[in-house]
Design a protein around this motif. Sequence first.
Motif, PDB file in Angstrom:
ATOM      1  N   PHE A  99       0.836  -1.201   0.000  1.00  0.00           N
ATOM      2  CA  PHE A  99       0.000   0.000   0.000  1.00  0.00           C
ATOM      3  C   PHE A  99       0.871   1.251   0.000  1.00  0.00           C
ATOM      4  O   PHE A  99       0.602   2.203  -0.749  1.00  0.00           O
ATOM      5  N   PHE A 125     -13.461   3.700  -3.538  1.00  0.00           N
ATOM      6  CA  PHE A 125     -12.348   3.183  -2.749  1.00  0.00           C
ATOM      7  C   PHE A 125     -12.058   4.085  -1.556  1.00  0.00           C
ATOM      8  O   PHE A 125     -11.731   3.611  -0.470  1.00  0.00           O
ATOM      9  N   GLN A 128     -14.435   3.382   1.254  1.00  0.00           N
ATOM     10  CA  GLN A 128     -14.567   1.979   1.622  1.00  0.00           C
ATOM     11  C   GLN A 128     -14.352   1.727   3.110  1.00  0.00           C
ATOM     12  O   GLN A 128     -13.443   2.277   3.731  1.00  0.00           O
ATOM     13  N   VAL A 133     -13.259  -3.654   1.828  1.00  0.00           N
ATOM     14  CA  VAL A 133     -11.929  -4.221   1.556  1.00  0.00           C
ATOM     15  C   VAL A 133     -11.994  -5.743   1.586  1.00  0.00           C
ATOM     16  O   VAL A 133     -11.399  -6.417   0.736  1.00  0.00           O
ATOM     17  N   SER A 148      -2.594  -5.059  -3.152  1.00  0.00           N
ATOM     18  CA  SER A 148      -2.049  -4.092  -2.195  1.00  0.00           C
ATOM     19  C   SER A 148      -1.470  -2.883  -2.918  1.00  0.00           C
ATOM     20  O   SER A 148      -1.717  -1.733  -2.528  1.00  0.00           O
ATOM     21  N   TYR A 151      -4.402  -0.797  -4.349  1.00  0.00           N
ATOM     22  CA  TYR A 151      -5.113   0.000  -3.352  1.00  0.00           C
ATOM     23  C   TYR A 151      -4.334   1.266  -3.014  1.00  0.00           C
ATOM     24  O   TYR A 151      -4.922   2.315  -2.742  1.00  0.00           O
ATOM     25  N   THR A 154      -5.135   4.301  -5.060  1.00  0.00           N
ATOM     26  CA  THR A 154      -6.457   4.905  -4.899  1.00  0.00           C
ATOM     27  C   THR A 154      -6.457   5.801  -3.668  1.00  0.00           C
ATOM     28  O   THR A 154      -5.459   5.942  -2.974  1.00  0.00           O
ATOM     29  N   ALA A 156      -7.972   5.109  -0.963  1.00  0.00           N
ATOM     30  CA  ALA A 156      -8.369   4.276   0.172  1.00  0.00           C
ATOM     31  C   ALA A 156      -7.591   4.653   1.429  1.00  0.00           C
ATOM     32  O   ALA A 156      -6.449   5.114   1.365  1.00  0.00           O
ATOM     33  N   PHE A 161      -8.066  -0.691   5.164  1.00  0.00           N
ATOM     34  CA  PHE A 161      -7.448  -1.598   4.196  1.00  0.00           C
ATOM     35  C   PHE A 161      -6.699  -2.721   4.904  1.00  0.00           C
ATOM     36  O   PHE A 161      -6.846  -3.896   4.557  1.00  0.00           O
ATOM     37  N   SER A 165      -7.891  -6.618   4.995  1.00  0.00           N
ATOM     38  CA  SER A 165      -6.973  -7.567   4.360  1.00  0.00           C
ATOM     39  C   SER A 165      -6.690  -8.748   5.272  1.00  0.00           C
ATOM     40  O   SER A 165      -6.683  -9.915   4.831  1.00  0.00           O
TER      41      SER A 165
END
Length: 225
Positions: A99, A125, A128, A133, A148, A151, A154, A156, A161, A165
């Motif tokens: 990320f 996103f 979210q 997620v 990952s 994301y 974005t 996010a 996240f 995950s």
Amino acid sequence: MWRVVATSSALRFGMLLFLLAGFGVMLLLTPLPDPATLPHLADRLGGFAPVAAVLGGALLLVALVPRTFITLAAGAIFGMLPGALYALGAALLAAAVGFAVGRLLGRDFVAERVRGRLARLDRWFTRQSVFGVMTVRLLPISGFGLVSYGYGTTGARLLPFLTGSVIASAPTAFGYAALGAAVTSPGGINWYAAAPAALGFIASAVLLTRWWRAERRTRATLPLK
């Protein structure tokens, strides 16, 4: 000035694509070891074995190695329950690294160019929750590491996240760790301990069904153009 910023973001995005392409080529050219040959590594590393498992697993996930292999190997080396926990630790660390790299190298480029439907997707996103997620993680769309990185490009938020995950990874972590442990000690596996995997798969099916129904309701309420 704007052109300089745009050029900088494009260069960083190109670095991200180059990095992912390099990982992909390396994955194709480098054979993965047999998980059954790995348990002796824990004996050689001694008390550092759990730390090495988490860090090494995270590095492999960042390099786009499939999470299935890493979890199988962790189960083969440490047994089902410890292997599943170490695999989840590696997944959490790899999700954070992927990320961060995606955000650093790709976010500016994406934010400058999204328009229309892509802009609405980016806002989705950004809004979210953990549930969203989890839903994306459970969809068979791409590998763990690639999602990952994606994301990160974005809008996010990091905490939902990472939380989503890990929760989405838990069912298969227990299931594949049990399979990996069965390779090296087939008589020593308590299969009742794999119950979280079965429950997780059921939960996954429920989540995906709810997401699909929610998408249908959303589309039904959109005004026709």
